[in-house]
Design a protein around this motif. Structure first.
Motif, PDB file in Angstrom:
ATOM      1  N   ALA A  35       0.832  -1.203   0.000  1.00 24.32           N
ATOM      2  CA  ALA A  35       0.000   0.000   0.000  1.00 24.32           C
ATOM      3  C   ALA A  35       0.866   1.253   0.000  1.00 24.32           C
ATOM      4  CB  ALA A  35      -0.927  -0.008   1.206  1.00 24.32           C
ATOM      5  N   ARG A  36       1.971   1.227   0.757  1.00 24.55           N
ATOM      6  CA  ARG A  36       2.863   2.393   0.789  1.00 24.55           C
ATOM      7  C   ARG A  36       3.490   2.646  -0.575  1.00 24.55           C
ATOM      8  NH1 ARG A  36       4.548   0.189   5.735  1.00 24.55           N
ATOM      9  NH2 ARG A  36       6.450  -0.623   4.757  1.00 24.55           N
ATOM     10  N   VAL A  37       3.910   1.579  -1.228  1.00 22.24           N
ATOM     11  CA  VAL A  37       4.511   1.714  -2.562  1.00 22.24           C
ATOM     12  C   VAL A  37       3.522   2.355  -3.520  1.00 22.24           C
ATOM     13  CG1 VAL A  37       5.319   0.427  -4.582  1.00 22.24           C
ATOM     14  CG2 VAL A  37       6.156  -0.169  -2.291  1.00 22.24           C
ATOM     15  N   LEU A  38       2.297   1.872  -3.507  1.00 21.19           N
ATOM     16  CA  LEU A  38       1.293   2.394  -4.437  1.00 21.19           C
ATOM     17  C   LEU A  38       0.879   3.813  -4.071  1.00 21.19           C
ATOM     18  CD1 LEU A  38      -0.881  -0.773  -5.060  1.00 21.19           C
ATOM     19  CD2 LEU A  38       0.706   0.329  -6.629  1.00 21.19           C
ATOM     20  N   ASP A  39       0.869   4.144  -2.791  1.00 22.08           N
ATOM     21  CA  ASP A  39       0.581   5.528  -2.396  1.00 22.08           C
ATOM     22  C   ASP A  39       1.646   6.467  -2.958  1.00 22.08           C
ATOM     23  OD1 ASP A  39      -1.761   5.044  -1.087  1.00 22.08           O
ATOM     24  OD2 ASP A  39      -0.856   4.884   0.912  1.00 22.08           O
ATOM     25  N   GLU A  40       2.921   6.040  -2.931  1.00 25.53           N
ATOM     26  CA  GLU A  40       4.008   6.858  -3.473  1.00 25.53           C
ATOM     27  C   GLU A  40       3.850   7.021  -4.986  1.00 25.53           C
ATOM     28  OE1 GLU A  40       7.619   4.967  -2.360  1.00 25.53           O
ATOM     29  OE2 GLU A  40       7.319   5.254  -0.203  1.00 25.53           O
TER      30      GLU A  40
END
Length: 423
Positions: free
Chosen positions: A15-20
């Motif tokens: 989720a963090r990767v995709l938020d970035e």
């Protein structure tokens, strides 16, 4: 970045990767990883349309009476048992819900985990809600409606921020008779429910539903054929028994055609049909008995090709015998647009180049043009393919040229989005 690679990470890291990625893409910066093509293209549509990524543009719910009406008119009501058996047997354990929409992306049914249903309420994923892509952004329902193929959307791949705690996978359900989109079946839930196999699972159940619809159609035609047999045995001349949508159950005195083009609102009496000319139409079971008269084809007519909408396109023919309309499939909308673009005619190779960028794909073009001629009949000519000279042809285009047949990847349609149509 693939769903399988995301699944290999823990949920919070993915989720963090995709938020970035999302934050960089929406601010115009270089993304740390390239979004998947289906997601990047969807984001592009949202940005061009001016959708607010922080709020979306949630519309009101349909009234319960309207939801009920759409359910009654939807062919998907016949395959709900298939969808429930295939998806709901594990949905509660897996913390999923099943969502079924119509072809416009309006939610007609939703079932599954009670806890997840409550979370869905907070996102506006309720019965009667509008989950079109241009309303709520990239999602497993609306994006599937646009691209007409299965789509999985996870976390920050959603365009609207409030949906980034969610995961969904949707697959189109099409009418097995003509390929028309009937709706979308979607499995949705919190982030931790994401699995790379979910999309294949939903797509396989959607295909089972289509197979069931095909079976129901063939059974209905067999029943109508049995009712028509003694009637056709007594009828002289040319006649055909068809169901309410024009699919042929039995025929006498005419070459067999799988389908007869019917007006959208047919009633008993003397009617002019494109494929047969002047006919006598009378009810027969769950269909019609159509008896063709020996009449010459109609003269001048006005043909209006309405391509102004993003998802629904129609052709309307008006002449001395009356007026009728027909909703077009995406492929037929493309073909008729190209014929309107080239009033002097287009060869099969030319249309193949226009549609696919490959002039050798003439077999596909000829098959589709044969289907178009079943309902436009004498108004279309071939060698080359063209509208008849007597017909006045008008094309209604969207105000935004880039909204012309948004599903289409045909080179000539893409070119038409930047060049005005010349009649």
């Amino acid at each position: 970045m693939t769903v399988a690679r995301l699944a290999a990470m823990d949920v919070s890291r993915a989720a963090r990767v995709l938020d970035e990625v999302r934050a960089a893409a929406l601010s115009g910066r270089r993304t740390p990883l390239a979004p998947r093509p289906v997601i990047e293209q969807s984001w592009g549509r949202m940005l061009r349309g001016g959708l607010d990524p922080d709020r979306g543009s949630r519309s009101g719910l349909l009234a319960p009476e309207e939801v009920l009406r759409r359910r009654e008119e939807s062919a998907l009501r016949h395959v709900l048992p298939v969808l429930r058996q295939g998806l709901l047997t594990v949905a509660d354990v897996a913390r999923h819900i099943m969502v079924v929409t119509d072809a416009e992306g309006r939610v007609l049914w939703r079932e599954g985990s009670a806890a997840v249903l409550r979370k869905a309420d907070g996102l506006g994923l309720e019965e009667g809600a509008d989950w079109r892509e241009d309303v709520v952004g990239t999602n497993g329902v609306g994006t599937t409606v646009v691209v007409r193929r299965p789509v999985q959307v996870f976390a920050g791949e959603h365009f609207v921020r409030s949906h980034t705690s969610w995961t969904c996978a949707g697959a189109p359900v099409t009418d097995p008779r003509d390929g028309r989109l009937l709706g979308v079946v979607d499995i949705s839930g919190p982030l931790e429910t994401m699995h790379p196999a979910t999309l294949a699972w939903v797509d396989s159940v959607a295909k089972l539903a289509e197979a069931r619809l095909r079976e129901l159609h063939l059974t209905a035609l067999e029943r109508l054929r049995a009712e028509a047999a003694p009637v056709l045995a007594r009828v002289g001349g040319r006649a055909v028994a068809v169901d309410r949508d024009g699919w042929t159950a039995a025929v006498t005195g005419l070459p067999y055609s799988p389908r007869v083009g019917l007006p959208s609102a047919l009633s008993a009496g003397r009617r002019w049909l494109p494929a047969l000319g002047l006919c006598s139409v009378e009810p027969l079971g769950d269909g019609w008995l159509v008896r063709a008269a020996d009449q010459p084809p109609p003269g001048a007519a006005r043909i209006v090709l309405d391509l102004a909408g993003p998802r629904h396109w129609t052709v309307t023919v008006s002449g001395q015998a009356g007026s009728w309309s027909r909703e077009l499939s995406p492929r037929h909308a493309e073909l008729l647009y190209l014929l309107a673009l080239h009033r002097t005619g287009r060869s099969a190779a030319g249309l193949a180049a226009d549609l696919f960028g490959d002039p050798s794909r003439t077999v596909t073009v000829r098959a589709e043009m044969s289907r178009v001629r079943r309902y436009l009949g004498a108004f279309l000519q071939h060698q080359p393919y063209r509208f008849c000279e007597e017909a006045e042809v008008e094309v209604l285009l969207p105000e935004d040229p880039f909204a012309l047949l948004p599903h289409s990847t045909a080179p000539a349609v893409i070119g038409g989005r930047t060049s005005p149509l010349s009649s």
